[in-house]
Design a protein around this motif. Structure first.
Motif, short mmCIF file in Angstrom:
data_model
loop_
_atom_site.label_atom_id
_atom_site.label_comp_id
_atom_site.label_asym_id
_atom_site.label_seq_id
_atom_site.Cartn_x
_atom_site.Cartn_y
_atom_site.Cartn_z
N GLN A 52 -9.45 95.10 0.53
CA GLN A 52 -8.57 95.16 -0.64
C GLN A 52 -7.16 94.64 -0.36
O GLN A 52 -6.35 94.53 -1.26
N GLY A 53 -6.87 94.31 0.89
CA GLY A 53 -5.57 93.77 1.23
C GLY A 53 -4.53 94.80 1.60
O GLY A 53 -3.37 94.47 1.84
N ARG A 54 -4.92 96.07 1.64
CA ARG A 54 -3.97 97.11 2.05
C ARG A 54 -3.58 96.92 3.51
O ARG A 54 -2.43 97.11 3.89
N TYR A 55 -4.57 96.60 4.33
CA TYR A 55 -4.32 96.28 5.73
C TYR A 55 -4.67 94.81 5.91
O TYR A 55 -5.84 94.44 5.96
N GLY A 68 -14.94 94.46 16.22
CA GLY A 68 -14.21 93.21 16.14
C GLY A 68 -13.22 93.11 15.00
O GLY A 68 -12.71 92.02 14.70
N LEU A 69 -12.91 94.22 14.36
CA LEU A 69 -11.95 94.21 13.25
C LEU A 69 -10.51 94.36 13.71
O LEU A 69 -9.60 93.83 13.07
N VAL A 70 -10.30 95.12 14.78
CA VAL A 70 -8.94 95.36 15.26
C VAL A 70 -8.89 95.13 16.77
O VAL A 70 -9.93 95.09 17.44
N ILE A 102 -7.45 92.03 13.07
CA ILE A 102 -7.65 90.65 13.54
C ILE A 102 -8.75 89.92 12.78
O ILE A 102 -8.93 88.71 12.97
N ALA A 103 -9.50 90.64 11.91
CA ALA A 103 -10.58 89.97 11.19
C ALA A 103 -10.90 90.72 9.92
O ALA A 103 -10.62 91.91 9.79
N SER A 104 -11.52 90.01 9.00
CA SER A 104 -12.03 90.65 7.80
C SER A 104 -13.37 91.28 8.13
O SER A 104 -13.95 91.00 9.18
N ILE A 116 -10.87 102.31 6.17
CA ILE A 116 -9.96 101.29 6.68
C ILE A 116 -10.55 99.90 6.46
O ILE A 116 -9.85 98.95 6.10
N THR A 117 -11.86 99.79 6.66
CA THR A 117 -12.54 98.52 6.40
C THR A 117 -12.36 98.11 4.94
O THR A 117 -12.06 96.95 4.63
N GLU A 118 -12.53 99.07 4.03
CA GLU A 118 -12.32 98.80 2.61
C GLU A 118 -10.87 98.43 2.34
O GLU A 118 -10.59 97.57 1.50
N GLY A 119 -9.95 99.08 3.07
CA GLY A 119 -8.53 98.75 2.93
C GLY A 119 -8.23 97.32 3.35
O GLY A 119 -7.37 96.65 2.77
#
Length: 250
Positions: free
Chosen positions: A22-25, A59-61, A72-74, A16-19
């Motif tokens: 890559q802009g998937r999420y 801190g990503l979601v 909420i963050a890259s 999911i982090t990779e997604g």
């Protein structure tokens, strides 16, 4: 040196982090639902749940009232999912395996002195405040006493290690703390059934009651970490509170 095997929840969190990279999420968008993600990654819902909590801790979601998890963050400057170690579901799965068999073995050799100790521990558990350190300590002592009753130091060491992981792994600590905040605590009646099976020297029943108890813990953890359900409930409460306030100020 052998490379450490990546855990399933870490693989999902990493994917999911990779997604996100890559802009998937995209930042600001809602992640797919839990069931959809479980199907996409061919894993169980508990594994997805652990991955989501790991990403939230990192801190990503974040959970939003009534609508689920949003990016909420890259991935820049957030915690590596691998650093969070063992999740609660993975840990309980191992406990079902080892503690179920430990109870079965203990039933064949347990003595009256150990049964008395377990009875006393049940009393401690029942008399302590549900979310107090005393209640949690009694829960730990109960399970370790059964492992020690097997007379097998390897079994008791493995069970103690699993309990140590529960108290030391950041992800596991976070998940159990969330469960306690939602009012989920050790069930004395389930522990008492385990003692009754041990007292009857019924190996099969001791295994069953221990496994049933730990599977109930899984169900409790799923309920406590059900983001959409919890946030929807909070949203409904806020809505009702707003309606009451309007009526009182009308």
């Amino acid at each position: 040196m052998k490379q450490r095997t990546e855990k399933l929840y870490q693989r999902v969190a990493s994917a999911i982090t990779e997604g996100i990279v890559q802009g998937r999420y995209r930042v600001g968008t809602r992640l797919p639902g839990e069931r959809e993600l479980a199907e996409d990654f061919s894993v169980s819902r508990p594994t997805v749940r652990e991955a989501m909590i790991a990403l939230e801790i990192g801190g990503l979601v974040e959970a939003r009232h009534g609508s689920g998890l949003y990016v909420i963050a890259s991935p820049t400057d957030v915690a590596n999912p691998a650093e969070l170690d063992v999740g609660a579901f993975e840990l309980i799965e191992a406990r079902i395996l080892f503690e179920g068999e430990a109870a079965a073995v203990a039933a064949t050799v347990i003595d009256d002195e150990t049964l008395a100790i377990l009875d006393g521990t049940l009393e401690d558990m029942a008399s302590a405040l549900p979310d107090s350190p005393e209640a949690l300590d009694a829960d730990r002592r109960f399970h370790l006493s059964i492992a020690e009753a097997t007379g097998n130091t390897v079994i008791s060491t493995v069970v103690e290690m699993l309990w140590n992981l529960r108290e030391q792994s950041p992800l596991s600590v976070h998940m159990f703390a969330e469960a306690r905040r939602e009012g989920i605590h050790p069930r004395v009646d389930e522990h008492r059934l385990i003692v009754e099976a041990l007292r009857a020297r019924d190996s099969a029943q001791a295994r069953k009651t221990m496994r049933d108890h730990l599977r109930r813990v899984v169900d409790d953890m799923l309920a406590a970490t059900e983001v959409e359900v919890l946030e929807r409930a909070r949203s409904e409460i806020e809505s009702q509170r707003g309606k009451v306030t309007q009526r009182l100020t009308a």
